[in-house]
Design a protein around this motif. Sequence first.
Motif, PDB file in Angstrom:
ATOM      1  N   GLY A   1      47.148  53.307  62.136  1.00 33.22           N
ATOM      2  CA  GLY A   1      47.740  53.468  60.810  1.00 33.22           C
ATOM      3  C   GLY A   1      46.662  53.638  59.757  1.00 33.22           C
ATOM      4  N   GLY A   2      46.858  52.979  58.626  1.00 37.76           N
ATOM      5  CA  GLY A   2      45.948  53.170  57.506  1.00 37.76           C
ATOM      6  C   GLY A   2      44.807  52.173  57.480  1.00 37.76           C
ATOM      7  N   ALA A   3      43.958  52.308  56.452  1.00 38.57           N
ATOM      8  CA  ALA A   3      42.808  51.425  56.255  1.00 38.57           C
ATOM      9  C   ALA A   3      42.574  51.267  54.761  1.00 38.57           C
ATOM     10  N   GLY A   4      41.959  50.149  54.396  1.00 37.43           N
ATOM     11  CA  GLY A   4      41.443  50.009  53.052  1.00 37.43           C
ATOM     12  C   GLY A   4      40.085  50.669  52.979  1.00 37.43           C
ATOM     13  N   TYR A   5      39.701  51.129  51.785  1.00 37.58           N
ATOM     14  CA  TYR A   5      38.446  51.880  51.678  1.00 37.58           C
ATOM     15  C   TYR A   5      37.747  51.567  50.363  1.00 37.58           C
ATOM     16  N   ILE A   6      36.457  51.324  50.470  1.00 36.71           N
ATOM     17  CA  ILE A   6      35.606  51.125  49.285  1.00 36.71           C
ATOM     18  C   ILE A   6      34.505  52.189  49.295  1.00 36.71           C
ATOM     19  N   PRO A   7      34.447  53.064  48.288  1.00 36.66           N
ATOM     20  CA  PRO A   7      33.344  54.028  48.219  1.00 36.66           C
ATOM     21  C   PRO A   7      32.021  53.311  47.975  1.00 36.66           C
ATOM     22  N   ASP A   8      30.929  53.913  48.392  1.00 36.66           N
ATOM     23  CA  ASP A   8      29.615  53.292  48.240  1.00 36.66           C
ATOM     24  C   ASP A   8      29.253  53.065  46.778  1.00 36.66           C
ATOM     25  N   SER A   9      29.739  53.896  45.891  1.00 38.26           N
ATOM     26  CA  SER A   9      29.385  53.774  44.481  1.00 38.26           C
ATOM     27  C   SER A   9      30.356  52.904  43.698  1.00 38.26           C
ATOM     28  N   SER A  10      31.347  52.325  44.378  1.00 36.54           N
ATOM     29  CA  SER A  10      32.367  51.546  43.669  1.00 36.54           C
ATOM     30  C   SER A  10      31.866  50.159  43.310  1.00 36.54           C
ATOM     31  N   ARG A  11      32.392  49.620  42.218  1.00 34.69           N
ATOM     32  CA  ARG A  11      32.115  48.238  41.828  1.00 34.69           C
ATOM     33  C   ARG A  11      33.387  47.399  41.911  1.00 34.69           C
ATOM     34  N   GLY A  12      34.396  47.920  42.547  1.00 36.88           N
ATOM     35  CA  GLY A  12      35.639  47.191  42.712  1.00 36.88           C
ATOM     36  C   GLY A  12      35.650  46.389  44.003  1.00 36.88           C
ATOM     37  N   CYS A  13      36.726  45.639  44.223  1.00 39.04           N
ATOM     38  CA  CYS A  13      36.883  44.850  45.438  1.00 39.04           C
ATOM     39  C   CYS A  13      38.367  44.520  45.563  1.00 39.04           C
ATOM     40  N   MET A  14      38.711  43.612  46.470  1.00 34.02           N
ATOM     41  CA  MET A  14      40.081  43.138  46.590  1.00 34.02           C
ATOM     42  C   MET A  14      40.066  41.631  46.751  1.00 34.02           C
ATOM     43  N   THR A  15      40.877  40.938  45.976  1.00 38.44           N
ATOM     44  CA  THR A  15      41.000  39.486  46.084  1.00 38.44           C
ATOM     45  C   THR A  15      42.473  39.121  46.215  1.00 38.44           C
ATOM     46  N   ALA A  16      42.731  37.952  46.789  1.00 40.81           N
ATOM     47  CA  ALA A  16      44.102  37.474  46.929  1.00 40.81           C
ATOM     48  C   ALA A  16      44.671  37.118  45.567  1.00 40.81           C
ATOM     49  N   ARG A  17      45.929  37.450  45.378  1.00 43.40           N
ATOM     50  CA  ARG A  17      46.581  37.148  44.106  1.00 43.40           C
ATOM     51  C   ARG A  17      46.785  35.645  43.946  1.00 43.40           C
ATOM     52  N   ASP A  18      47.060  34.945  45.052  1.00 43.49           N
ATOM     53  CA  ASP A  18      47.302  33.511  45.021  1.00 43.49           C
ATOM     54  C   ASP A  18      46.212  32.780  45.803  1.00 43.49           C
ATOM     55  N   THR A  19      46.069  31.509  45.516  1.00 37.76           N
ATOM     56  CA  THR A  19      45.088  30.685  46.212  1.00 37.76           C
ATOM     57  C   THR A  19      45.726  30.044  47.446  1.00 37.76           C
ATOM     58  N   MET A  20      44.883  29.422  48.266  1.00 40.95           N
ATOM     59  CA  MET A  20      45.357  28.742  49.464  1.00 40.95           C
ATOM     60  C   MET A  20      44.426  27.584  49.771  1.00 40.95           C
ATOM     61  N   GLU A  21      44.875  26.701  50.631  1.00 41.25           N
ATOM     62  CA  GLU A  21      44.037  25.626  51.130  1.00 41.25           C
ATOM     63  C   GLU A  21      43.834  25.818  52.631  1.00 41.25           C
ATOM     64  N   LEU A  22      42.584  25.766  53.060  1.00 37.84           N
ATOM     65  CA  LEU A  22      42.269  25.990  54.462  1.00 37.84           C
ATOM     66  C   LEU A  22      42.435  24.707  55.268  1.00 37.84           C
ATOM     67  N   PRO A  23      42.966  24.820  56.490  1.00 35.61           N
ATOM     68  CA  PRO A  23      43.010  23.647  57.369  1.00 35.61           C
ATOM     69  C   PRO A  23      41.613  23.328  57.892  1.00 35.61           C
ATOM     70  N   ALA A  24      41.482  22.233  58.635  1.00 39.51           N
ATOM     71  CA  ALA A  24      40.177  21.833  59.164  1.00 39.51           C
ATOM     72  C   ALA A  24      39.652  22.858  60.172  1.00 39.51           C
ATOM     73  N   SER A  25      40.553  23.525  60.885  1.00 38.09           N
ATOM     74  CA  SER A  25      40.164  24.553  61.853  1.00 38.09           C
ATOM     75  C   SER A  25      40.894  25.849  61.514  1.00 38.09           C
ATOM     76  N   TRP A  26      40.181  26.963  61.570  1.00 41.43           N
ATOM     77  CA  TRP A  26      40.786  28.249  61.237  1.00 41.43           C
ATOM     78  C   TRP A  26      39.937  29.385  61.810  1.00 41.43           C
ATOM     79  N   THR A  27      40.512  30.574  61.818  1.00 39.61           N
ATOM     80  CA  THR A  27      39.838  31.767  62.347  1.00 39.61           C
ATOM     81  C   THR A  27      40.055  32.931  61.397  1.00 39.61           C
ATOM     82  N   LEU A  28      38.986  33.655  61.097  1.00 44.03           N
ATOM     83  CA  LEU A  28      39.065  34.892  60.320  1.00 44.03           C
ATOM     84  C   LEU A  28      38.722  36.050  61.241  1.00 44.03           C
ATOM     85  N   SER A  29      39.595  37.052  61.285  1.00 36.71           N
ATOM     86  CA  SER A  29      39.394  38.229  62.134  1.00 36.71           C
ATOM     87  C   SER A  29      39.630  39.477  61.300  1.00 36.71           C
TER      88      SER A  29
END
Length: 286
Positions: A112-140
Motif C-alpha cells: 500500500g502507501g507510505a509516509g514520506y519526508i523530503p530531504d529538504s523538509s523541516r516538517g515531521c509527524m507527531t501524535a495528536r494525543d499523549t500516552m503512557e508506556l507500560p514497563a515492557s513494550w516494543t516499537l516496530s
Amino acid sequence: LTRAVNAVVLTILLSSCGNQPIAQTNTREPEPAKTAQVTPAAPADAAAVQQRRDAIEAHEPEMLVHWTFDSPYVFGVYEYDRSGNSVDGRTVWNGQRSAGGLYWKPGEGLHGGAGYIPDSSRGCMTARDTMELPASWTLSMWYKPSADKPDSVGSLNIAYFTNPNDGTIRFTLGQRGRWGVNVYNEEGAQVGGTGMSNPVRQVGQWHHLAVVVDNNQMHMFVNGVKSERPGTISAPITGPVRLGIAGIKGAPHHKPGGHYDELRLIGRALSDDEIAVLADKDSEVY
C-alpha cells in the motif's frame, strides 16, 4: 463449398480418433486437470502457516499504536491510528519551504502507501494525543532512507518520544554512523542506550527497525538481526509522552528523509521469533 470443406474436416477428425468416442477427446479434460493442480497445503506447511499466524495474532490485543500510511491522498493532516486507541499522527509543517512536511506516497509502501519526508523538509509527524508506556513494550517500523547522511550532520532521529509539556526528549531511535537507541529521564539526562553497526544503512532499501524494552533491559533489531548486547535502563520512561517520527519538531535541518511504513507500538516485549515475523516483508501480518 464451405459445407464441403467442413464435411472433409469432420471426416478427418473422426478417422483420427479411431474407435474411441468423441467424448474421450480433450474437450472436457482440462477442468479436472486444473482442479488437481490446486491442492491443499501439506500438513507440515499448514502447521507452519498457522504457527506464524498465531505469533502475529498474539500481539494484536496489546497494540497501542498502528500507523499504516495507506491514505489514498498525497496531502493531508492526520495519519489515523488503526489500533483503535485513537493515537493519530499529525503532520507538523515546521518552518517548511516548498518541499513541505511529511506527506503520503500511495502505492510506494511495503503493502500500500507510505509516509514520506523530503530531504529538504523541516516538517515531521507527531501524535495528536499523549500516552503512557507500560514497563515492557516494543516499537516496530519500516524505514527506507532516500539519501546518505554523513556523521557530521548529527543524529538522525527516525522515531522518538518527548515530554508533551516542555518537549524534553525521552527516547530516540536513530542513526549516526550506526543504528542507535537512547533513553533519557525527565531532566534530559541519558539513562540507557544500545546500538549496532550491522546491517549497514543502505539508501533506497527498506530496513525493518525494532526496539524491545523489557523492564530495565533493551534490545535493538535491524532487519531481524539482534544487537549483541542489551542496553540497561536505569530509569524507566514514566508519565505521559508523545510519539513522533521523521525528526524532532524544531530541529532545523538534517531530517531523516525517506519513506516510512507500518509503525507499530505494542504493549509488551516481543520475542525474537515475533520480531522475525515483523521483519519479514512478505509476512501475513502485512
